[in-house]
Design a protein around this motif. Structure first.
Motif, PDB file in Angstrom:
ATOM      1  N   SER A 549      17.507   0.448  46.709  1.00  0.00           N
ATOM      2  CA  SER A 549      18.347   1.255  45.829  1.00  0.00           C
ATOM      3  C   SER A 549      19.773   1.351  46.352  1.00  0.00           C
ATOM      4  O   SER A 549      20.030   1.291  47.555  1.00  0.00           O
ATOM      5  N   TYR A 550      20.688   1.510  45.404  1.00  0.00           N
ATOM      6  CA  TYR A 550      22.094   1.755  45.705  1.00  0.00           C
ATOM      7  C   TYR A 550      22.591   2.773  44.687  1.00  0.00           C
ATOM      8  O   TYR A 550      22.421   2.604  43.471  1.00  0.00           O
ATOM      9  N   LEU A 551      23.195   3.851  45.189  1.00  0.00           N
ATOM     10  CA  LEU A 551      23.707   4.921  44.338  1.00  0.00           C
ATOM     11  C   LEU A 551      25.142   5.200  44.739  1.00  0.00           C
ATOM     12  O   LEU A 551      25.451   5.344  45.925  1.00  0.00           O
ATOM     13  N   ALA A 552      26.031   5.263  43.741  1.00  0.00           N
ATOM     14  CA  ALA A 552      27.437   5.550  44.030  1.00  0.00           C
ATOM     15  C   ALA A 552      27.991   6.484  42.964  1.00  0.00           C
ATOM     16  O   ALA A 552      27.755   6.296  41.768  1.00  0.00           O
ATOM     17  N   LEU A 553      28.711   7.483  43.419  1.00  0.00           N
ATOM     18  CA  LEU A 553      29.463   8.392  42.552  1.00  0.00           C
ATOM     19  C   LEU A 553      30.933   8.200  42.890  1.00  0.00           C
ATOM     20  O   LEU A 553      31.332   8.302  44.052  1.00  0.00           O
ATOM     21  N   LEU A 586      29.126   6.454  37.612  1.00  0.00           N
ATOM     22  CA  LEU A 586      27.990   6.294  38.507  1.00  0.00           C
ATOM     23  C   LEU A 586      27.610   4.821  38.570  1.00  0.00           C
ATOM     24  O   LEU A 586      27.733   4.100  37.568  1.00  0.00           O
ATOM     25  N   ASN A 587      27.126   4.396  39.709  1.00  0.00           N
ATOM     26  CA  ASN A 587      26.485   3.086  39.845  1.00  0.00           C
ATOM     27  C   ASN A 587      25.079   3.332  40.385  1.00  0.00           C
ATOM     28  O   ASN A 587      24.924   3.899  41.469  1.00  0.00           O
ATOM     29  N   ILE A 588      24.081   2.929  39.630  1.00  0.00           N
ATOM     30  CA  ILE A 588      22.696   3.121  40.032  1.00  0.00           C
ATOM     31  C   ILE A 588      22.001   1.766  39.983  1.00  0.00           C
ATOM     32  O   ILE A 588      21.958   1.121  38.934  1.00  0.00           O
ATOM     33  N   GLU A 589      21.464   1.333  41.125  1.00  0.00           N
ATOM     34  CA  GLU A 589      20.739   0.066  41.202  1.00  0.00           C
ATOM     35  C   GLU A 589      19.469   0.295  42.013  1.00  0.00           C
ATOM     36  O   GLU A 589      19.524   0.926  43.069  1.00  0.00           O
ATOM     37  N   PHE A 590      18.346  -0.207  41.524  1.00  0.00           N
ATOM     38  CA  PHE A 590      17.114  -0.084  42.293  1.00  0.00           C
ATOM     39  C   PHE A 590      16.066  -1.044  41.759  1.00  0.00           C
ATOM     40  O   PHE A 590      16.189  -1.583  40.645  1.00  0.00           O
ATOM     41  N   GLY A 594       8.580  -5.076  42.692  1.00  0.00           N
ATOM     42  CA  GLY A 594       9.128  -6.325  43.197  1.00  0.00           C
ATOM     43  C   GLY A 594       9.616  -7.271  42.126  1.00  0.00           C
ATOM     44  O   GLY A 594      10.504  -8.079  42.356  1.00  0.00           O
ATOM     45  N   ASN A 595       9.039  -7.167  40.904  1.00  0.00           N
ATOM     46  CA  ASN A 595       9.422  -8.087  39.837  1.00  0.00           C
ATOM     47  C   ASN A 595      10.358  -7.450  38.818  1.00  0.00           C
ATOM     48  O   ASN A 595      10.587  -8.008  37.754  1.00  0.00           O
ATOM     49  N   LEU A 596      10.894  -6.273  39.133  1.00  0.00           N
ATOM     50  CA  LEU A 596      11.738  -5.560  38.181  1.00  0.00           C
ATOM     51  C   LEU A 596      12.944  -4.979  38.897  1.00  0.00           C
ATOM     52  O   LEU A 596      12.801  -4.244  39.879  1.00  0.00           O
ATOM     53  N   ALA A 597      14.143  -5.325  38.412  1.00  0.00           N
ATOM     54  CA  ALA A 597      15.391  -4.782  38.956  1.00  0.00           C
ATOM     55  C   ALA A 597      16.164  -4.126  37.824  1.00  0.00           C
ATOM     56  O   ALA A 597      16.288  -4.696  36.732  1.00  0.00           O
ATOM     57  N   LEU A 598      16.696  -2.942  38.077  1.00  0.00           N
ATOM     58  CA  LEU A 598      17.405  -2.181  37.060  1.00  0.00           C
ATOM     59  C   LEU A 598      18.766  -1.744  37.587  1.00  0.00           C
ATOM     60  O   LEU A 598      18.902  -1.389  38.763  1.00  0.00           O
ATOM     61  N   GLU A 599      19.750  -1.759  36.701  1.00  0.00           N
ATOM     62  CA  GLU A 599      21.075  -1.252  37.028  1.00  0.00           C
ATOM     63  C   GLU A 599      21.593  -0.425  35.859  1.00  0.00           C
ATOM     64  O   GLU A 599      21.360  -0.758  34.689  1.00  0.00           O
ATOM     65  N   LEU A 600      22.316   0.655  36.200  1.00  0.00           N
ATOM     66  CA  LEU A 600      22.892   1.547  35.195  1.00  0.00           C
ATOM     67  C   LEU A 600      24.272   1.957  35.695  1.00  0.00           C
ATOM     68  O   LEU A 600      24.405   2.483  36.806  1.00  0.00           O
ATOM     69  N   GLN A 620      31.714   4.411  28.349  1.00  0.00           N
ATOM     70  CA  GLN A 620      31.186   3.073  28.627  1.00  0.00           C
ATOM     71  C   GLN A 620      29.850   3.175  29.339  1.00  0.00           C
ATOM     72  O   GLN A 620      29.635   4.042  30.176  1.00  0.00           O
ATOM     73  N   LEU A 621      28.959   2.272  28.978  1.00  0.00           N
ATOM     74  CA  LEU A 621      27.661   2.178  29.634  1.00  0.00           C
ATOM     75  C   LEU A 621      27.307   0.706  29.796  1.00  0.00           C
ATOM     76  O   LEU A 621      27.243  -0.036  28.814  1.00  0.00           O
ATOM     77  N   ASN A 622      27.102   0.306  31.047  1.00  0.00           N
ATOM     78  CA  ASN A 622      26.709  -1.068  31.360  1.00  0.00           C
ATOM     79  C   ASN A 622      25.305  -1.023  31.957  1.00  0.00           C
ATOM     80  O   ASN A 622      25.067  -0.332  32.951  1.00  0.00           O
ATOM     81  N   THR A 623      24.366  -1.734  31.343  1.00  0.00           N
ATOM     82  CA  THR A 623      22.998  -1.769  31.838  1.00  0.00           C
ATOM     83  C   THR A 623      22.600  -3.210  32.124  1.00  0.00           C
ATOM     84  O   THR A 623      23.040  -4.138  31.445  1.00  0.00           O
TER      85      THR A 623
END
Length: 749
Positions: A549-553, A586-590, A594-600, A620-623
């Motif tokens: 995971s990676y989280l950024a504010l 926000l940047n949310i990645e996790f 193992g077979n699924l990656a999500l970013e928001l 704006q919303l980038n997924t």
């Protein structure tokens, strides 16, 4: 003795010292089949990857990994046995080359000059899928665009997986005058589970900013000679294209048949010659989609073409002075690159049938084309005076009828300590443009293009200090209004920007997060006349942790100029209004599995409506979703939604969707469907200065089959089409379609 205890004793007894590894030689053959049953492996040097360098800090590795190294007269062989306490959790997917990051992986990093500046990287997943790249310590870049021809095989076993690699010495530049080589080396394993663990044979001190200079040493390859091998790669491309103005109009077709060829020849042990004639530089694989609504600067597209990518790191500088994507339709080209001892050089020449370049400014930029051919040249030299001082020189040129652009510059890097360095670049330019260039441009670019003869300067300097926990930097960038770098991608001129920034790192133990960082900077940009263009302050709080995971504010507050209301007047005061903006996101990645990656990536705050020069609010919303339901099938969906509101209503709502569906039949072949959908809805009544269509929609699709024996021996076959609407209804008209095939074969002589 238990493995973790032995590793702990090794770490305590031998703190942060790069040790030497001896490389034996063999005259017996090795078959690359991931079985480790060939006799030479019994003579090979065995190395244990006992150290966890991330997220742990030189702690004992949580799993056992062994590596073996041996060579013959022309090949370096590497093998890994990566054990796993639960082999069912091994992440191994079939994928195209350079697309398996996130899988279990093992690999080797090699610095063939042992200078701590540039290293080749070769990584392999458990199924033998290759990843290769070049890491450049001077620029901080790590590019996987480079592709070498080497061999690998992987196999999942009952206790983990085994990988074998054969790296021909022709891949490398090194000084073969030496009776015995000493290279920098690091053996690495990535073990992605609750976290992504990086395991190594070498300890890494986080108080030393340089990572390549901490590699172990590999000695051996007695009297090794780099190959004088000749590689000839002819290519054939066939394309049939059809276009029409509307669905009621007949199709107009065109057929293209192109023969081309590349030559790659090691003239001497440390000098490489590349030649290309009538190359096929068509974009076989579609670029990623980009949204160009409410933007003032030209879009950037990365290079993909093999001729330009080979040894491209030789031409890199702190600013982008050589952007070969500008070379649109080369007729022929040559490149000479090499290194010996402390010296390296590069020479690139191309005849381009279509001369494209960037028209820069301080509030906007655009692309121009002269239409006719040009001769293009880039020259680069670098001298490693010592481990702490590197000096370089660069020159570029573009020349055509009534046109030229030349740049010439010096750069360097001085390391005061292991934590502090100074980096700089000084460039001058001389340009001559045709009288009618201004007719191609609009706004600021038209005003700047009225000057035919230009001489300018560009300077960039950075002072940086980085330790384990904190870092600070100061950057100054100056570009005068007459500077041009037409072979590069420098889009801002008539500006001077100063940046001060820094950050602090925490490394929690026994916590969900393994690294927490707080950083920020302040900057100000002014024109050459001293008028303020922008003033900005930003902060970012980020954390890395479990589930990869990676989280950024983050947040930004700034003042910046809108567009010029009198485009012909380059003065800013009373012409380009200043707007205040405050926005954040926000940047949310996790990876929940193992077979699924999500970013928001949500964003909200102030913006500028450049079409009408008024304040606006941006939402704006980038997924991004990457899903691998089966090891050989992967789907990637990248969607961007953007909305701009002004005082009187919603100016536009834009959607961009980039879909990639890949079915990998084997390591060598795949079928890929790409679809890029753009949808922009505008309110024409809110545009005061221009007429706009209420709707803009386009869909471009491509179905591509590829078979790759290696990066240069490839076969492509595909179909592409484009559908557009007329600006008012919801329909899409089918206006473009094409079928194509490409074949190239690399002969190694």
């Amino acid at each position: 003795m238990p493995m973790r205890l032995a590793a702990l004793i090794t770490i305590i007894c031998c703190p942060l010292t790069a040790h030497a590894l001896s490389l034996p030689t063999t005259h017996d053959s090795i078959t690359i089949d991931a079985n480790l049953d060939d006799g030479p492996w019994k003579q090979a040097t065995q190395i244990a990857l006992t150290i966890e360098t991330r997220p742990g800090e030189n702690t004992p590795a949580p799993v056992d990994t062994s590596a073996w190294l041996i060579s013959d007269d022309d090949t370096l062989y590497v093998a890994f046995h990566a054990k796993d306490p639960d082999p069912a959790k091994i992440r191994a997917n079939l994928s195209d080359r350079d697309r398996s990051w996130g899988d279990d992986m093992v690999g080797i990093k090699l610095d063939t000059w042992n200078q701590g500046r540039i290293a080749y990287q070769f990584f392999i997943n458990p199924l033998g899928v290759q990843q290769d790249s070049i890491e450049n310590e001077l620029t901080g870049d790590e590019s996987d665009a480079w592709d070498g021809i080497w061999h690998s095989a992987g196999r999942v076993t009952d206790d983990g997986f085994i990988v074998e690699i054969a790296l021909p010495l022709r891949l490398f530049n090194f000084d073969d005058r030496l009776q015995r080589q000493t290279w920098g080396v690091e053996l690495v394993r990535f073990w992605p589970r609750d976290k992504t663990y990086r395991l190594s044979n070498t300890q890494l001190d986080r108080n030393i900013a340089c990572t390549l200079c901490q590699m172990s040493e590999l000695t051996g390859l007695s009297e090794a000679k780099t190959s004088h091998q000749l590689q000839i790669t002819p290519s054939l491309t066939l394309r049939q294209s059809e276009e029409r103005g509307s669905e009621s109009a007949p199709w107009e077709s065109s057929d293209d048949l192109d023969f081309g060829g590349d030559l790659r020849w090691n003239l001497t042990p440390d000098t490489l010659l590349n030649l290309t004639v009538n190359p096929d530089f068509s974009q076989v694989e579609a670029d990623s989609g980009q949204l160009d609504v409410n933007t003032t600067f030209a879009l950037f597209f990365p290079e993909k073409r093999p001729f330009y990518l080979d040894n491209a790191d030789q031409f890199e500088t702190y600013s982008n002075l050589v952007h070969t994507r500008n070379l649109a339709e080369p007729e022929y080209g040559s490149k000479l690159t090499g290194a010996r001892g402390d010296h390296s050089f590069g020479l690139l020449q191309t005849r381009d049938e279509k001369t494209n370049f960037l028209l820069p400014g301080n509030l906007s930029s655009d692309i121009a084309s002269l239409g006719g051919p040009s001769n293009n040249l880039a020259m680069r030299y670098r001298y490693n005076h010592s481990d702490s001082l590197t000096l370089g020189a660069i020159a570029t040129g573009r020349n055509a009828n009534q046109y030229h652009n030349y740049t010439y510059g010096l750069d360097g890097r001085l390391d005061f300590t292991d934590q502090t360095h100074l980096q700089w670049l000084i460039v001058g330019s001389d340009s001559l443009y045709p009288d009618d260039l201004a007719k191609q441009a609009e706004g600021e670019q038209a005003a700047r293009a009225h000057r035919q003869e230009l001489s300018g300067a560009h300077f960039l300097g950075e002072l940086k200090h980085a330790t384990r926990n904190w870092d600070a930097y100061a950057i100054y960038r100056y570009t005068d209004q007459a500077f041009r770098a037409d072979l590069g991608f420098i889009e801002s001129v008539d500006s001077a920007k100063a940046i001060l920034g820094g950050g602090y790192n925490w490394y929690p133990s026994d916590s969900f997060f393994t690294k927490v960082r707080l950083n920020g900077d302040v900057d100000e940009t002014r024109s050459n006349d001293g008028e303020r263009l922008e003033q900005e302050a930003e902060f970012r709080f980020s954390a890395e942790g479990e589930y990869q995971s990676y989280l950024a504010l983050w947040g930004v507050t700034r003042e910046r100029r809108g567009r010029r209301e009198r485009p012909e007047d380059l003065v800013l005061e009373g012409n380009a209004p200043m707007f205040h903006e405050a926005f954040g996101g926000l940047n949310i990645e996790f990876k929940p599995r193992g077979n699924l990656a999500l970013e928001l990536h949500p964003l909200y705050g102030d913006d500028i409506d450049f079409a009408n020069n008024q304040p606006a609010t941006r939402r704006q919303l980038n997924t991004f979703v990457k899903w691998q339901p089966l090891p050989q099938i992967v789907m990637e969906v990248d969607h961007l939604w953007r909305q701009l509101k002004v005082e009187d209503g919603t100016l536009f709502t834009a959607n961009l969707t980039d879909l990639r569906l890949n079915w990998q039949f084997s390591v060598r072949s795949f079928l890929r469907l790409s679809a890029i959908y753009r949808d922009i809805e505008r309110d024409p009544s809110l545009y005061r200065y221009a007429e706009v269509d209420p709707k803009t929609r386009a869909v471009s699709t491509e179905l591509l089959y590829a078979y790759k024996v290696n990066p240069q021996t490839v076969f492509y076959a595909g179909y592409a089409d484009g559908r557009f609407n007329d600006g008012f209804d919801n329909g899409l008209e089918h206006l473009e379609r094409s079928v194509f095939t490409k074949f190239s074969y690399a002969w190694l002589l």
